[in-house]
Design an enzyme around this catalytic site. Structure first.
Site, mmCIF file in Angstrom:
data_model
loop_
_atom_site.group_PDB
_atom_site.id
_atom_site.type_symbol
_atom_site.label_atom_id
_atom_site.label_comp_id
_atom_site.label_asym_id
_atom_site.label_seq_id
_atom_site.Cartn_x
_atom_site.Cartn_y
_atom_site.Cartn_z
ATOM 1 N N ASP A 67 0.749 -1.215 0.018
ATOM 2 C CA ASP A 67 0.123 0.141 -0.021
ATOM 3 C C ASP A 67 0.842 1.175 0.012
ATOM 4 O O ASP A 67 2.129 1.206 0.212
ATOM 5 C CB ASP A 67 -0.990 0.034 1.298
ATOM 6 N N ASN A 136 -8.108 -2.866 14.159
ATOM 7 C CA ASN A 136 -9.491 -3.015 13.720
ATOM 8 C C ASN A 136 -9.454 -4.126 12.696
ATOM 9 O O ASN A 136 -10.515 -4.543 12.115
ATOM 10 C CB ASN A 136 -10.181 -1.886 12.978
ATOM 11 N N HIS A 138 -7.830 -4.537 9.998
ATOM 12 C CA HIS A 138 -7.378 -4.494 8.588
ATOM 13 C C HIS A 138 -5.916 -5.091 8.246
ATOM 14 O O HIS A 138 -5.097 -5.112 9.113
ATOM 15 C CB HIS A 138 -7.198 -3.013 8.242
ATOM 16 N N GLU A 143 -9.889 -2.004 5.111
ATOM 17 C CA GLU A 143 -10.637 -1.661 6.354
ATOM 18 C C GLU A 143 -11.653 -2.745 6.204
ATOM 19 O O GLU A 143 -12.409 -2.997 5.531
ATOM 20 C CB GLU A 143 -10.927 -0.178 6.202
HETATM 21 C C1 F6R Z 1 1.274 -1.394 6.272
HETATM 22 C C2 F6R Z 1 0.074 -1.813 6.143
HETATM 23 C C3 F6R Z 1 -0.801 -1.892 7.536
HETATM 24 C C4 F6R Z 1 -0.223 -2.088 8.748
HETATM 25 C C5 F6R Z 1 -1.037 -2.076 9.821
HETATM 26 C C6 F6R Z 1 -0.131 -2.273 11.155
HETATM 27 O O1 F6R Z 1 1.908 -1.403 4.954
HETATM 28 O O2 F6R Z 1 -0.272 -2.528 5.186
HETATM 29 O O3 F6R Z 1 -1.851 -2.773 7.372
HETATM 30 O O4 F6R Z 1 0.558 -3.353 8.785
HETATM 31 O O5 F6R Z 1 -1.348 -0.841 10.226
HETATM 32 O O6 F6R Z 1 0.786 -1.221 11.402
HETATM 33 P P1 F6R Z 1 1.987 -1.025 12.464
HETATM 34 O O7 F6R Z 1 2.828 -2.371 12.151
HETATM 35 O O8 F6R Z 1 2.412 0.310 12.246
HETATM 36 O O9 F6R Z 1 1.218 -1.558 13.800
#
Ligand code: F6R
Length: 250
Positions: A67, A136, A138, A143
């Site tokens: 992403d 959440n 995701h 999401e």
């Molecule tokens: C990042 C991504 C997100 C993160 C998630 C957790 O490329 O796709 O899904 O993996 O938001 O973020 P952290 O690791 O910062 O807690």
């Protein structure tokens, strides 16, 4: 699913790096699906160390990132391209042209997303997909919602995601409100998935993803339908697994 619960963030990072390194050793020209954020940062440090020690080479590896924030240039220090360059790509022998991160500045998101999917498809999907997880549930920036989105797409970030990611920006208002994310189709098409999480605030998302109802309201739960998932969590993120009767490898 094989589930590893490691003592702390460092042990989790090392285990993640071992899974990624094993993939590269096994198939030096593998396609890695990469993630950003706090979760994989430590694993990337291990990979850089092992590269510097001569244990690992990325010269034939291809990478495709999950992403990118809409509106951030690759040079913005909170863009995911910047994250990948500074945490991994600049420090190993991966060929720059072999790395892909969605273009947050694309003027034509629809065509861009279709081409991103076509590229992943042309590679035969990724060999190993790294995933962090949101509080959440995701994965990528898929999401929670009423349905799973299969294709790469532009996502409106959930308020809770904006809250969680505000820690990286000067103010909450600076957090982009949209991202381009790989869809569930490309994630589920991966030959192997490595799902990782650290910290107590991820314990619920991990529990629901591993053994909750399979629902788009917890996107990570779709991974229960994937035949080859390795989960690596620290004790805090895995704290609700044992009482739920989940069997743990290590
Ligand atoms: C990042 C991504 C997100 C993160 C998630 C957790 O490329 O796709 O899904 O993996 O938001 O973020 P952290 O690791 O910062 O807690």
């Amino acid at each position: 699913m094989r589930i590893f619960v490691e003592k702390d963030y460092d042990a989790m990072s090392r285990r993640m790096a071992q899974v990624i390194a094993a993939e590269i050793v096994h198939n030096p020209a593998c396609v890695l699906g990469l993630a950003t954020g706090s979760t994989p940062e430590g694993a990337y440090k291990y990979l850089v160390d092992w590269y510097k020690q001569g244990c690992l080479s990325f010269k034939d590896v291809l990478s495709v990132n999950l992403d990118e924030y809409v509106g951030l240039a690759p040079t913005h220090d909170q863009s995911y391209r910047y994250f990948m360059q500074s945490n991994l790509f600049n420090h190993v022998d991966i060929i720059p042209e072999n790395t892909r991160v969605p273009d947050g500045l694309t003027k034509d998101p629809k065509t861009f997303c279709a081409e991103y999917d076509a590229y992943i498809h042309s590679l035969g999907y990724v060999d190993l997909q790294l995933l962090g997880i949101g509080r959440n549930g995701h994965i990528g920036f898929n999401e929670p919602g009423d349905s799973f989105v299969k294709e790469t797409h532009v996502v409106d970030l959930a308020e809770s995601t904006i809250d969680a990611n505000a820690r990286f920006f000067a103010t909450r208002d600076d957090v982009p409100k949209q991202a381009i994310s790989m869809g569930i189709g490309a994630i589920m098409g991966a030959k192997k998935v490595l799902l990782a999480a650290s910290g107590e605030e991820k314990a619920g998302a991990i529990l629901n993803s591993i053994c909750g109802t399979i629902t788009p309201h917890c996107p990570g739960s779709i991974l229960q339908l994937h035949p080859n998932v390795v989960v690596v969590v620290d004790e805090a993120a895995g704290s609700r697994l044992k009482s739920a009767g989940v069997s743990i490898c290590g």
